[in-house]
Design a protein around this motif. Sequence first.
Motif, PDB file in Angstrom:
ATOM      1  N   ASN A  16     -11.023   9.058  -1.124  1.00 24.20           N
ATOM      2  CA  ASN A  16     -11.297   8.174  -2.458  1.00 24.20           C
ATOM      3  C   ASN A  16     -10.870   6.620  -2.291  1.00 24.20           C
ATOM      4  OD1 ASN A  16     -12.797  10.067  -3.858  1.00 24.20           O
ATOM      5  ND2 ASN A  16     -11.056  10.709  -5.101  1.00 24.20           N
ATOM      6  N   SER A  17      -9.297   6.803  -1.661  1.00 28.64           N
ATOM      7  CA  SER A  17      -8.717   5.477  -1.370  1.00 28.64           C
ATOM      8  C   SER A  17      -7.462   6.057  -0.098  1.00 28.64           C
ATOM      9  CB  SER A  17      -8.055   5.201  -2.374  1.00 28.64           C
ATOM     10  OG  SER A  17      -7.172   5.865  -2.976  1.00 28.64           O
ATOM     11  N   LYS A  18      -7.514   4.966   0.709  1.00 29.37           N
ATOM     12  CA  LYS A  18      -6.239   5.074   1.513  1.00 29.37           C
ATOM     13  C   LYS A  18      -5.050   4.724   1.077  1.00 29.37           C
ATOM     14  CE  LYS A  18      -8.073   6.270   5.961  1.00 29.37           C
ATOM     15  NZ  LYS A  18      -7.588   7.160   6.629  1.00 29.37           N
TER      16      LYS A  18
ATOM     17  N   ASP B  61      -2.917   4.570  -2.767  1.00 25.71           N
ATOM     18  CA  ASP B  61      -3.147   4.754  -4.296  1.00 25.71           C
ATOM     19  C   ASP B  61      -2.487   3.481  -5.050  1.00 25.71           C
ATOM     20  OD1 ASP B  61      -3.634   7.393  -3.813  1.00 25.71           O
ATOM     21  OD2 ASP B  61      -1.843   8.221  -3.507  1.00 25.71           O
TER      22      ASP B  61
ATOM     23  N   GLN C 166       0.705  -0.997   0.086  1.00 27.53           N
ATOM     24  CA  GLN C 166      -0.070  -0.030  -0.093  1.00 27.53           C
ATOM     25  C   GLN C 166       0.941   1.299   0.022  1.00 27.53           C
ATOM     26  OE1 GLN C 166      -4.080  -0.459   2.051  1.00 27.53           O
ATOM     27  NE2 GLN C 166      -2.628  -1.120   3.637  1.00 27.53           N
TER      28      GLN C 166
ATOM     29  N   LYS D 174       0.703   5.899  -0.605  1.00 31.35           N
ATOM     30  CA  LYS D 174      -0.006   7.103  -0.470  1.00 31.35           C
ATOM     31  C   LYS D 174       0.894   8.065  -1.052  1.00 31.35           C
ATOM     32  CE  LYS D 174      -3.938   8.989  -0.241  1.00 31.35           C
ATOM     33  NZ  LYS D 174      -4.904   8.728  -1.362  1.00 31.35           N
TER      34      LYS D 174
ATOM     35  N   SER E 259      -5.537   3.085  -7.493  1.00 36.13           N
ATOM     36  CA  SER E 259      -5.858   4.141  -8.037  1.00 36.13           C
ATOM     37  C   SER E 259      -5.355   4.361  -9.566  1.00 36.13           C
ATOM     38  CB  SER E 259      -5.618   5.468  -7.313  1.00 36.13           C
ATOM     39  OG  SER E 259      -6.101   6.733  -8.167  1.00 36.13           O
TER      40      SER E 259
END
Length: 329
Positions: A234-236, A238, A218, A220, A241
């Motif tokens: 939107n999302s913890k 990316d 994960q 970000k 995404s």
Amino acid sequence: MDDSDSIGASRTDDNDFRDLVEEVFDEYIVNEIPIRLIHISNDDQGLNFKLVDRNFVKEHFKSVPDKIYREFCNETLVDREGRIRERVKETFKYAIFSHRWLFSEPSYQDMPTEPMRVQAELEPKWKKLQEFCRKAKVDHGCEFAWSDTCCIDKTRSAELDESIRSMFRWYRNSHICIVHLSGTEDLAALERQQRGGTKIDVWFTRGWTLQELLAPSQIKFYGTNWQPLVPLYNSKSDRVSDTIMRKIEKITNIPLRDLKSFSPGTNRVPEKMLWASKRRTTRVEDIAYCLIGIFDVSLMIAYGEGNRAFFRLMEEIMKRYDKWDVFLW
């Protein structure tokens, strides 16, 4: 078999399972998490942090083995050790930092071993670390964090060696990798970089950040002012995404499938070398050391050997990769 024999066998199995939980717990701490972590806490004055070692982590989570034992003791598990390890990893949540080093960064020697509130406005070199810890705690619920600038005692060669050789695994085992793109204000700025309309953020040009992009499960991305490029609602992470990953695909020439889920190894050597070929490191040896995890090979760390480090890396790769295109990049 009488009842007493059944009870005795049951107790033996029960004790064996409890011992297994303890062993997996201890092994995970020793082998799968960084040597030192930043412990983040809050009080009435704000955010505090201090540097801790694995013994602190073990003591902090000492109730975990019993909780896992109680959770699984009445279940029939196909892969008991694997399931226990998954639960241990879920419990040991830590954030890991990826960034471009500045001229002045907090070092291991600067870090407190008692909770300290940093006045970042008075000491600018602390501001980036403070923001990272705040995002780790507030945005991602992590009370532990790791940064390469201050969590490695670089005066100890054995610790430096272990850290470099374990770094890919530490990034992969993290709960979240927080990336600070200091030269990218927002998603629109990343879009301009993708199209070649502006200079690419320096983070995309450094050697070590290649594994920091690919290793974490994960990730970000945060911009210059520490705002997430893709909103948290939107999302913890990316990693899922397409909005941002397709832009990074264009900037780095790394296929989307690898940006979403990368498997290390000595396959596709020319392609992986091409990803690294335009990146630079300050120390010449690091161009080899930063690829150890990408290719999943073992290499002794020997600063001072210069370009010999890269030759040794290629020797290790060629032991497993025998195709003619090994140097075609």
